[in-house]
Scaffold this motif. Sequence first.
Motif, PDB file in Angstrom:
ATOM      1  N   PRO A  18      67.964  47.741 108.956  1.00 17.17           N
ATOM      2  CA  PRO A  18      67.027  47.272 109.990  1.00 17.17           C
ATOM      3  C   PRO A  18      66.929  45.754 109.956  1.00 17.17           C
ATOM      4  O   PRO A  18      67.143  45.138 108.899  1.00 17.17           O
ATOM      5  CB  PRO A  18      65.698  47.924 109.578  1.00 17.17           C
ATOM      6  N   PRO A  19      66.631  45.120 111.089  1.00 17.32           N
ATOM      7  CA  PRO A  19      66.492  43.661 111.111  1.00 17.32           C
ATOM      8  C   PRO A  19      65.456  43.187 110.095  1.00 17.32           C
ATOM      9  O   PRO A  19      64.444  43.851 109.860  1.00 17.32           O
ATOM     10  CB  PRO A  19      66.035  43.370 112.547  1.00 17.32           C
ATOM     11  N   ARG A  25      58.637  47.605 107.638  1.00 16.22           N
ATOM     12  CA  ARG A  25      58.242  48.901 108.209  1.00 16.22           C
ATOM     13  C   ARG A  25      59.135  50.027 107.691  1.00 16.22           C
ATOM     14  O   ARG A  25      59.030  51.159 108.153  1.00 16.22           O
ATOM     15  CB  ARG A  25      58.327  48.854 109.738  1.00 16.22           C
ATOM     16  N   TRP A  26      60.001  49.689 106.742  1.00 16.38           N
ATOM     17  CA  TRP A  26      60.967  50.663 106.226  1.00 16.38           C
ATOM     18  C   TRP A  26      60.917  50.709 104.703  1.00 16.38           C
ATOM     19  O   TRP A  26      60.653  49.698 104.047  1.00 16.38           O
ATOM     20  CB  TRP A  26      62.392  50.273 106.657  1.00 16.38           C
ATOM     21  N   GLY A 161      60.655  47.248 102.313  1.00 19.42           N
ATOM     22  CA  GLY A 161      61.258  45.954 102.607  1.00 19.42           C
ATOM     23  C   GLY A 161      62.371  45.631 101.629  1.00 19.42           C
ATOM     24  O   GLY A 161      62.863  46.498 100.899  1.00 19.42           O
ATOM     25  N   HIS A 162      62.832  44.384 101.662  1.00 17.80           N
ATOM     26  CA  HIS A 162      63.867  43.918 100.735  1.00 17.80           C
ATOM     27  C   HIS A 162      65.155  44.736 100.873  1.00 17.80           C
ATOM     28  O   HIS A 162      65.813  45.066  99.880  1.00 17.80           O
ATOM     29  CB  HIS A 162      63.373  43.965  99.281  1.00 17.80           C
ATOM     30  N   GLY A 163      65.527  45.047 102.112  1.00 17.70           N
ATOM     31  CA  GLY A 163      66.699  45.880 102.352  1.00 17.70           C
ATOM     32  C   GLY A 163      67.992  45.274 101.839  1.00 17.70           C
ATOM     33  O   GLY A 163      68.811  45.966 101.239  1.00 17.70           O
ATOM     34  N   GLU A 164      68.194  43.989 102.083  1.00 19.05           N
ATOM     35  CA  GLU A 164      69.423  43.330 101.627  1.00 19.05           C
ATOM     36  C   GLU A 164      69.534  43.390 100.107  1.00 19.05           C
ATOM     37  O   GLU A 164      70.607  43.652  99.561  1.00 19.05           O
ATOM     38  CB  GLU A 164      69.453  41.867 102.100  1.00 19.05           C
ATOM     39  N   GLY A 177      75.273  53.566  98.415  1.00 15.83           N
ATOM     40  CA  GLY A 177      74.567  52.815  99.442  1.00 15.83           C
ATOM     41  C   GLY A 177      73.083  53.128  99.404  1.00 15.83           C
ATOM     42  O   GLY A 177      72.544  53.533  98.366  1.00 15.83           O
ATOM     43  N   VAL A 178      72.408  52.937 100.545  1.00 17.34           N
ATOM     44  CA  VAL A 178      70.968  53.206 100.621  1.00 17.34           C
ATOM     45  C   VAL A 178      70.652  54.051 101.849  1.00 17.34           C
ATOM     46  O   VAL A 178      71.444  54.134 102.793  1.00 17.34           O
ATOM     47  CB  VAL A 178      70.138  51.900 100.671  1.00 17.34           C
ATOM     48  N   ILE A 179      69.474  54.675 101.796  1.00 15.94           N
ATOM     49  CA  ILE A 179      68.892  55.339 102.960  1.00 15.94           C
ATOM     50  C   ILE A 179      67.649  54.554 103.337  1.00 15.94           C
ATOM     51  O   ILE A 179      66.759  54.341 102.494  1.00 15.94           O
ATOM     52  CB  ILE A 179      68.492  56.799 102.652  1.00 15.94           C
ATOM     53  N   ALA A 180      67.579  54.098 104.577  1.00 12.21           N
ATOM     54  CA  ALA A 180      66.390  53.414 105.086  1.00 12.21           C
ATOM     55  C   ALA A 180      65.539  54.433 105.822  1.00 12.21           C
ATOM     56  O   ALA A 180      66.040  55.160 106.681  1.00 12.21           O
ATOM     57  CB  ALA A 180      66.799  52.274 106.016  1.00 12.21           C
TER      58      ALA A 180
END
Length: 317
Positions: A18-19, A25-26, A161-164, A177-180
């Motif tokens: 996500p952006p 929000r994720w 948050g902190h997806g990257e 990998g990851v699941i958002a």
Amino acid sequence: MVGLPRIAPMLATPGSLPPAAVEDRWAFEVKQDGQRAMVYLPGDGTVTLRSRSGADITTAYPEFAGLGSVLGRPAVLDGEIVALDSEGRSDFERLQSRMGLTSEAKAARMARLVPAHLVVFDAVHLGGRGLTGLPYTERRTLLEELGLGGKHWSTPAAVVGHGEQALEMTRTAGLEGVIAKRLASVYEPGVRSRSWIKIRHVRTVDVIVGGWVPGRGRLASLPGALLVGEAHEGGLRYVGSVGTGWSDAERTTLAGLLRVAAIDECPFDKAPGVTGARWVLPRLVGEVRYTTRTRAGLLRHPSWHRLRPDLAPDNIT
């Protein structure tokens, strides 16, 4: 399963992170590489495991029998069955030796050799109450309150948050990998939802085309899959069959190149057991995307990316 509703698992959609502007929000969880399982706990000490297709797979995993007496109340949980390697990472190839077992004796023997672990990441029914209409954050809180930590089961960490950073951590650790998961999202049984996004690490490799299999129907004269390999010590080792990733125009171009390069003998060191295979001179080089490799070196989830006319086979040894 008496008194418990059958619930189909919610599915994630492949995509990208996500952006950054909305990533708070994720939530982000590690993507596990195993067998999806819905876990039914009627509250009487028994356990029933069902696969994504709804098949009963309880017999194959005797190490989860103790989960039935842990909660003390009815529940339906969603999770992933994994087999861990020596570094604690899920290893689908190891798990395959456990899947599909119907003999209790063999399942017990394999459980000692290749123990399985259940990663429980959602609660969809608890104490007679359906939870699918609750947002992820509330379901997550209820799940964590269950305290499911044991030798054979656990609840995965989740970070908001902190997806990257989460994605980079899984890359460094050699994970898939990851699941958002959108914090406000409800649980959608049986739906491949945009509220859950799976982001895999994709690797690329240059391969040599050694054969192909015709497509079906109107594609009978065109390649349905390419058989590819990697050069080593003067030979060609088979690494997999690639059947996706090209456009109609690319498929037609490949068909012409393959016809010109046709030969009668298999160019691979060891002929792959592929029905209807046709062989070609190992001179076409292509770039393929894939997720991981098996221990035998085969590519998992390979997808064609592009021809590499700039490379000759002896340039990629």
